[in-house]
Every structure is written in structure tokens, then in C-alpha cells.
Design an enzyme around this catalytic site. Structure first.
Site, short mmCIF file in Angstrom:
data_model
loop_
_atom_site.label_atom_id
_atom_site.label_comp_id
_atom_site.label_asym_id
_atom_site.label_seq_id
_atom_site.Cartn_x
_atom_site.Cartn_y
_atom_site.Cartn_z
N GLN A 99 33.02 61.95 113.87
CA GLN A 99 33.66 60.82 113.19
C GLN A 99 32.61 60.10 112.34
OE1 GLN A 99 34.92 56.99 114.92
NE2 GLN A 99 37.01 57.58 114.39
N TYR A 177 36.57 48.42 109.89
CA TYR A 177 35.26 48.81 109.39
C TYR A 177 35.32 49.04 107.87
CZ TYR A 177 34.29 49.10 114.36
OH TYR A 177 34.14 48.78 115.70
N ARG A 224 41.22 58.53 110.05
CA ARG A 224 41.78 57.52 110.96
C ARG A 224 42.10 56.26 110.16
NH1 ARG A 224 39.93 55.05 116.88
NH2 ARG A 224 41.80 55.82 117.88
N GLY A 314 41.70 58.08 125.35
CA GLY A 314 40.42 57.40 125.30
C GLY A 314 39.83 57.10 126.66
N ARG A 315 40.06 55.87 127.14
CA ARG A 315 39.40 55.42 128.37
C ARG A 315 39.63 56.33 129.58
NH1 ARG A 315 40.30 48.85 127.76
NH2 ARG A 315 38.74 48.56 126.11
#
Length: 345
Positions: A99, A177, A224, A314-315
Site C-alpha cells: 500500500q 491522507y 483505496r 483487519g483487527r
């Protein structure tokens, strides 16, 4: 549930072993020089049964850093470090994308000794995660020539990723971002060819996609996006027009997939007409990756309902390196805890 474990063909270049993806997870565990470590290689290798791993966000140049010890992909040493990671994943039959990341205004001179850059000189409120004694500074607005340099640096980082053995790259255009900052009215007040209109505000994102595609081939490029502002960003009803235009243009280009950037897909946005994932499904014609607090069961239901094609986890993958095996056997998952961030298990 069987659908999740069947191979999935993205394109002529890439067929995934299953519909699971590992979401990019910032772990802040790079070594000196922001070089990936042997520990990171083992961490990713233990999860190689996932259909496609998306690496932790990886900075394309020094001033792209916004968190401690995040890896880079711009030096020879970093490329060599990533080779250990990709080799560990490929040795177990897995696939991994890098990424590509620049945080823009979500940065601080502490990391690189420079004033952060952004589309416009608009700072963030608050303090840096994991470094609560540092407040966000006001960034410097990028000059037009600097934007062209950044486009080339994204393309070079993609080439570096392929040299490091990655199967492709995901361009990080989400979560407030740098690329995302161009796409939202709250952070983009430019009055030149990169601001004001949907076409202009989408220009940087599309230029990056085109440059990266030209360098490594669009069949190995994901993107993304966060059409719903929720992190490091305030929403604006005019943002809908920007993403309508952007996604229309992306439909004309080759991409491996578009990946939603959100922590919880139950969130709704008035200007998107509901969930961000449903908005993307309506607007984008290609492969769509869902994410945001899904279990394997709820992901299977969403895929069956044609809300998206693949699911990023994810987590739970931090807490369960053997996530796929546990799901297959209907075994309980180890609950995630923030204390797990201190170790690469």
C-alpha cells in the site's frame, strides 16, 4: 460461507485463493531507516493463506511519514527489507500488495524536519496518534510543479514494490491522507487546476492512477477510497460530486479493484445516500472490496447480496494469525485488544 473460500479471479494476471483480504494495518514496527524487519516478514508469512495481503501503509518519500516507525519504499535498503517479507509470503503460496502512502497534512516535522505539505494550508486539530505531546502543524500548500513530482514518486514507489517482489500495489487514496485531501472540499481550497471543480479536485488522484498503471500495469493496481469523510476530515455535501466524477473516470481505466476505506461500514452519509460501500457499488463497475467491522458470516451475507466482491479483515487478523483456519472450523476467534499492537504475533 463456502463462497468466501472459493478462488476469485481479479483479472488475467491475478487469481486469489479465496475472497479474504488482509486490510492494511499500521503497526509502527519498522527498523532503523524505516526498513522492514525479519519480525515483519514472519508476521506476514503467518497470514499467507489469506487471498490477498495488503501491506501496512508504506511511505513513498520521507515527508510522507505521520506515525513512528512506519516502513518506506523509497530506499535500496527498504526494498531489500521488503524482499524478506514478500519471500516469506510467497514461500507459503500467498499474494501481497504494497500500500503506497503519503499522509500529507497528517504529518509533523518531528519525522523529517520539514513543514508538512497538503493541497491547501489547512491544519488539523488535535495531536498525533502514539505521540500525544505533538500537535498537528499547519501544512504548506503544494506548488503545481511539486504535485507533478509527487505523481512520479508514486509511480517510482510502485516500481520499487515490484522490484521488492510484491504482486502489485494499492494506492492509498483514503482516510484523510494526501490523495484524499485533494478529494474533499474541507481540505482543498485550491483555485488552480487541482481545485474547485470535481474534475480539478480528482486530477491528482487520476494522475497517480495513470502514472502507476503506466509503470506496472493496471491489472496489478488497487485503489483505496473514502467517499464518506470520517477520519482526519470533515464532510461536505459537495464531495458527492467529486466522487461521482472520480468513479466515472475510474470506470474508464484498468484497476484490479477499488477498496473502501472505513473503520465501520454501518456508518451512513447523507450526501452519499447511506453506506459508503453501497454508494461505491452503485457508482463503480469493477471489483469492490468491502471492509469495516464485518465478521466472516456478515461478509458472506453481503457478498451474497452483491454489495461487494471481496472482504478485507483487519483487527481480527492481528489477534488471530490463523484466522482462516478458525473460520473454516467454526472455532471462536481470539478477541482483539489494543495491547496486541505492542507485538507482531
Amino acid at each position: 460461507m463456502d463462497t468466501l473460500f472459493q478462488p476469485y479471479r481479479l483479472n488475467a494476471s491475478l487469481t486469489l485463493a479465496n475472497r479474504f483480504m488482509m486490510a492494511p494495518l499500521t503497526r509502527c514496527m519498522a527498523g532503523p531507516g524505516l526498513v522492514p524487519t525479519e519480525q515483519m516478514a514472519a508476521y506476514y508469512g503467518r497470514r499467507a493463506d489469506i487471498g490477498l495481503i495488503i501491506s501496512e501503509a508504506t511511505i513513498i518519500r520521507p515527508d510522507g511519514q505521520g506515525y513512528p516507525n512506519t516502513p518506506g519504499l523509497y530506499s535500496a535498503e527498504q526494498i531489500e527489507g521488503w524482499k524478506k517479507v514478500t519471500s516469506a509470503v510467497h514461500a507459503k503460496g500467498g499474494k501481497i500488495f504494497a500500500q503506497l502512502w503519503h499522509v500529507g497534512r497528517v504529518s509533523h516535522s518531528f519525522f523529517h524536519g520539514q513543514q508538512p505539505v497538503a493541497p491547501s494550508a489547512i491544519g488539523l486539530e488535535g495531536t498525533l496518534p502514539r505521540m500525544r505531546d505533538l500537535s498537528y502543524p499547519v501544512p504548506r500548500a503544494l506548488e503545481v510543479a511539486e504535485i507533478a513530482e509527487l505523481v512520479e514518486q508514486y509511480a517510482q514507489a510502485a516500481a520499487n514494490a515490484m522490484e521488492a517482489g510484491f504482486d502489485g500495489v494499492e494506492i492509498h487514496g483514503a482516510n484523510g491522507y494526501l490523495i484524499d485531501q485533494f478529494l474533499h472540499h474541507a481540505s482543498n481550497l485550491r483555485d488552480d487546476q487541482y481545485g474547485q471543480t470535481p474534475e480539478n479536485m480528482s486530477r491528482f488522484a487520476l494522475d497517480v492512477v495513470d502514472a502507476v498503471n503506466a509503470r506496472i500495469g493496471g491489472d496489478r493496481v488497487g485503489l483505496r477510497l473514502s467517499p464518506g469523510a470520517y477520519a482526519h476530515m470533515e464532510g461536505d455535501t459537495r464531495d458527492r460530486g467529486v466522487f461521482d466524477y472520480l468513479l466515472g473516470e475510474l470506470n474508464k481505466r484498468t484497476l484490479a479493484y477499488v477498496h473502501l476505506g472505513i473503520f465501520d461500514d454501518s456508518l451512513t452519509f447523507d450526501y452519499l445516500g447511506g453506506r459508503a460501500s453501497d454508494y461505491l457499488r452503485e457508482q463503480y463497475d469493477g471489483h469492490l472490496v468491502g471492509v469495516g467491522n464485518y465478521s466472516a458470516e456478515t461478509a458472506a451475507e453481503a457478498i451474497k447480496a452483491d454489495r461487494f466482491d471481496l472482504i478485507a479483515i483487519g483487527r481480527p487478523l492481528i489477534a488471530n494469525p490463523d484466522y482462516l483456519a478458525r473460520v473454516k472450523k467454526s472455532e471462536p476467534l481470539v478477541p482483539y485488544s489494543d495491547t496486541m499492537l505492542a507485538e507482531l504475533v
